[in-house]
Design a protein around this motif. Structure first.
Motif, PDB file in Angstrom:
ATOM      1  N   HIS A 242       0.815  -1.201   0.031  1.00 27.71           N
ATOM      2  CA  HIS A 242       0.115  -0.070   0.018  1.00 27.71           C
ATOM      3  C   HIS A 242       0.726   1.155   0.033  1.00 27.71           C
ATOM      4  CE1 HIS A 242      -3.274   2.553   0.639  1.00 27.71           C
ATOM      5  NE2 HIS A 242      -2.776   2.986   1.804  1.00 27.71           N
ATOM      6  N   LEU A 243       2.086   1.210   0.875  1.00 31.38           N
ATOM      7  CA  LEU A 243       2.761   2.517   0.677  1.00 31.38           C
ATOM      8  C   LEU A 243       3.445   2.920  -0.643  1.00 31.38           C
ATOM      9  CD1 LEU A 243       4.323   4.238   2.839  1.00 31.38           C
ATOM     10  CD2 LEU A 243       6.330   2.631   2.523  1.00 31.38           C
ATOM     11  N   LEU A 244       3.698   1.723  -1.293  1.00 33.42           N
ATOM     12  CA  LEU A 244       4.377   1.915  -2.544  1.00 33.42           C
ATOM     13  C   LEU A 244       3.192   2.360  -3.602  1.00 33.42           C
ATOM     14  CD1 LEU A 244       6.644  -1.292  -2.714  1.00 33.42           C
ATOM     15  CD2 LEU A 244       7.411   1.153  -2.995  1.00 33.42           C
ATOM     16  N   SER A 339       8.026  11.151   5.436  1.00 29.79           N
ATOM     17  CA  SER A 339       6.902  11.176   6.773  1.00 29.79           C
ATOM     18  C   SER A 339       5.690  11.666   6.124  1.00 29.79           C
ATOM     19  CB  SER A 339       7.720  12.198   7.720  1.00 29.79           C
ATOM     20  OG  SER A 339       9.017  11.973   7.934  1.00 29.79           O
ATOM     21  N   ASP A 340       5.480  12.311   5.311  1.00 29.99           N
ATOM     22  CA  ASP A 340       4.226  12.664   5.107  1.00 29.99           C
ATOM     23  C   ASP A 340       3.507  11.490   4.299  1.00 29.99           C
ATOM     24  OD1 ASP A 340       4.429  15.324   5.947  1.00 29.99           O
ATOM     25  OD2 ASP A 340       4.796  16.317   3.990  1.00 29.99           O
ATOM     26  N   LEU A 341       4.262  10.871   3.204  1.00 26.76           N
ATOM     27  CA  LEU A 341       3.801   9.811   2.504  1.00 26.76           C
ATOM     28  C   LEU A 341       3.125   8.713   3.720  1.00 26.76           C
ATOM     29  CD1 LEU A 341       3.279   7.720   0.304  1.00 26.76           C
ATOM     30  CD2 LEU A 341       5.614   7.075   0.331  1.00 26.76           C
ATOM     31  N   PHE A 342       4.071   8.400   4.606  1.00 30.39           N
ATOM     32  CA  PHE A 342       3.553   7.351   5.882  1.00 30.39           C
ATOM     33  C   PHE A 342       2.361   7.875   6.290  1.00 30.39           C
ATOM     34  CE2 PHE A 342       7.838   5.533   5.253  1.00 30.39           C
ATOM     35  CZ  PHE A 342       7.586   4.097   5.613  1.00 30.39           C
ATOM     36  N   ALA A 344      -0.030   9.942   5.008  1.00 33.36           N
ATOM     37  CA  ALA A 344      -1.266   9.846   4.196  1.00 33.36           C
ATOM     38  C   ALA A 344      -1.591   8.307   3.792  1.00 33.36           C
ATOM     39  CB  ALA A 344      -0.768  10.403   2.753  1.00 33.36           C
ATOM     40  N   ALA A 345      -0.627   7.512   3.853  1.00 34.32           N
ATOM     41  CA  ALA A 345      -1.042   6.082   3.541  1.00 34.32           C
ATOM     42  C   ALA A 345      -1.387   5.402   5.007  1.00 34.32           C
ATOM     43  CB  ALA A 345       0.306   5.393   3.035  1.00 34.32           C
ATOM     44  N   ARG A 346      -1.359   6.003   5.985  1.00 32.82           N
ATOM     45  CA  ARG A 346      -1.615   5.465   7.186  1.00 32.82           C
ATOM     46  C   ARG A 346      -1.019   3.994   7.664  1.00 32.82           C
ATOM     47  NH1 ARG A 346      -8.056   4.864   7.429  1.00 32.82           N
ATOM     48  NH2 ARG A 346      -7.757   4.153   5.191  1.00 32.82           N
ATOM     49  N   VAL A 347       0.202   4.159   7.415  1.00 25.96           N
ATOM     50  CA  VAL A 347       1.280   2.963   7.564  1.00 25.96           C
ATOM     51  C   VAL A 347       2.205   3.356   8.708  1.00 25.96           C
ATOM     52  CG1 VAL A 347       2.957   1.631   6.564  1.00 25.96           C
ATOM     53  CG2 VAL A 347       0.882   2.349   5.326  1.00 25.96           C
ATOM     54  N   PRO A 348       2.289   2.562   9.772  1.00 23.19           N
ATOM     55  CA  PRO A 348       3.361   2.885  10.841  1.00 23.19           C
ATOM     56  C   PRO A 348       4.735   3.326  10.147  1.00 23.19           C
ATOM     57  CG  PRO A 348       2.474   0.670  10.920  1.00 23.19           C
ATOM     58  CD  PRO A 348       1.730   1.079   9.732  1.00 23.19           C
TER      59      PRO A 348
END
Length: 433
Positions: A242-244, A339-342, A344-348
């Motif tokens: 999901h992050l990628l 950091s903003d990506l993590f 936005a993706a709601r990934v720890p």
């Protein structure tokens, strides 16, 4: 207006002061009528600090009293009129224990012989002075591309804290006991954080040894803490997918793919195990798409030794093909975007989680510790056994290798479904046939 009355005479009133040592007026009603009074700095166990304590001593004759006062004045002039504080007592006992009761003249003789042998010159350079010089030289290394800006910030932070407590102390007088107590006072619960503080202090004192400010590194007497596997943070396969996918496809209100400029570096961290600082410093020409290898110039790798590495998973090259060209992001810009990506993706976002995930899943998938260590540019396989082995199954490792631009969206939806389940969101039941 001056009073006409005679001043009141107190038989025990102090006489004229001489360097803090005062003769008391004689008292005939005492067996020892002559007295002397002085003040000393002494340690208070109750308060945990030094306090000023007034002392008195009495004698049968004026001659004995004046002789004692003369001794005290001489001691005060020489700076010896004080008692040891708790730290000095602890240091003295530690010194006696470390030297096995050897008489101090023998130790001093050996110390002087060692100074002559090593070329070390006794100096009064303080921790604050050497810290400023050390950081100045490290900043020059950063300017030459020999060290990372982040490394300089870490050193500035730790040494600022250390200098606040030890700045006035001489570099040569700080011992391992001082460092142990200081590190304990920082309340560093994580073994990794403790070892990071110790590593920076060790580099600082190693620099002092090279500058001949002291003969040894006191950090040698401070053992590092053992890190456990539980402290290594990794992401699940759906979280990585999901992050990628979010990095490649997320669009903001204006329709721009905000995180796409970071996709190349995110892919390198996750499928090549590269540290974030190395991912920032790698240039497009360092990544050989044709031969599927990565060249690590000395400027981009932690070991500062140039290396060329091949054998990465196919998924890496699939993501690099769709990633935008390198965009000259600075290290700080990349960290902020990441950091903003993590978020936005709601990934720890555990520390260094993408590199840790690479090591975990690649080892589980390939079951070849030598290859995994080679790709990570580790000098041996010990870290793999200590931190990563057993953190994932072989099936999870093989699935991790199937995260591609085509499969990431569907795999990532498993993480979104898990988030909804945690939040108690129920999807409507499908219509009955």
């Amino acid at each position: 207006m001056q009073s006409e009355r005679a001043p009141r005479i107190v038989s025990n009133a102090p006489q004229e002061s001489t360097r803090g040592v005062r003769l008391l007026r004689p008292r005939a009603d005492r067996p020892n009528p002559y007295g002397v009074e002085w003040a000393e700095r002494t340690w208070s166990p109750e308060l945990g600090q030094e306090i000023r304590k007034v002392k008195k001593q009495f004698f049968p004759t004026a001659k004995l009293c004046e002789a004692r006062a003369a001794e005290l004045r001489k001691a005060r002039r020489e700076g010896a009129l004080r008692t040891l504080n708790r730290r000095e007592v602890d240091e003295w006992h530690a010194f006696k224990a470390a030297t096995l009761g050897t008489p101090w003249p023998e130790i001093v003789a050996g110390w002087r012989a060692n100074l002559e042998r090593t070329g070390t010159i006794p100096t009064r350079t303080t921790i604050a002075e050497h810290s400023a010089e050390y950081l100045r030289e490290f900043a020059e290394r950063v300017a030459r591309g020999e060290a990372a800006t982040g490394s300089l910030r870490h050193r500035e932070h730790k040494l600022r804290l250390f200098t606040a407590d030890f700045g006035s102390r001489r570099v040569a007088e700080v011992c391992d006991l001082d460092l142990k107590k200081w590190l304990a006072a920082q309340a560093l619960s994580s073994a990794g954080t403790f070892n990071n503080y110790r590593k920076i202090l060790s580099g600082f004192f190693a620099h002092a040894v090279l500058a001949h400010l002291r003969p040894d590194n006191p950090c040698a007497g401070v053992p590092p803490r053992g890190e456990t596997r539980d402290e290594v943070g990794i992401l699940s396969v759906p979280q990585i997918a999901h992050l990628l996918h979010a990095c490649a496809t997320f669009t903001d209100a204006s329709g721009a793919r905000r995180f796409a400029p970071a996709l190349r570096r995110i892919a390198l961290e996750n499928f090549a195990g590269i540290r974030y600082s190395s991912a920032v410093r790698l240039r497009p020409e360092d990544v050989n798409m044709e031969d599927r290898g990565i060249r690590h110039p000395s400027r981009s790798i932690k070991t500062r030794r140039r290396q060329y590495v091949e054998g990465f998973p196919d998924a890496l090259w699939a993501w690099l093909k769709v990633a935008p060209d390198d965009t000259a992001l600075t290290e700080r810009q990349y960290l902020e975007l990441k950091s903003d990506l993590f978020r936005a993706a709601r990934v720890p976002h555990p520390h260094n989680c993408l590199r840790h995930s690479f090591a975990t899943y690649h080892l589980a998938s390939r079951t070849n510790p030598g290859l995994t260590a080679y790709l990570l540019c580790h000098r041996n396989q010990q870290k793999l056994w200590d931190h990563y082995k057993g953190n994932a199954t072989a099936a999870e490792g093989r699935r991790w290798e199937t995260i591609t631009p085509e499969t990431a969206g569907a795999m990532g939806r498993e993480w979104l479904a898990e988030l909804e389940q945690r939040a108690g969101v129920r999807r409507p039941a499908p219509p009955a046939p």
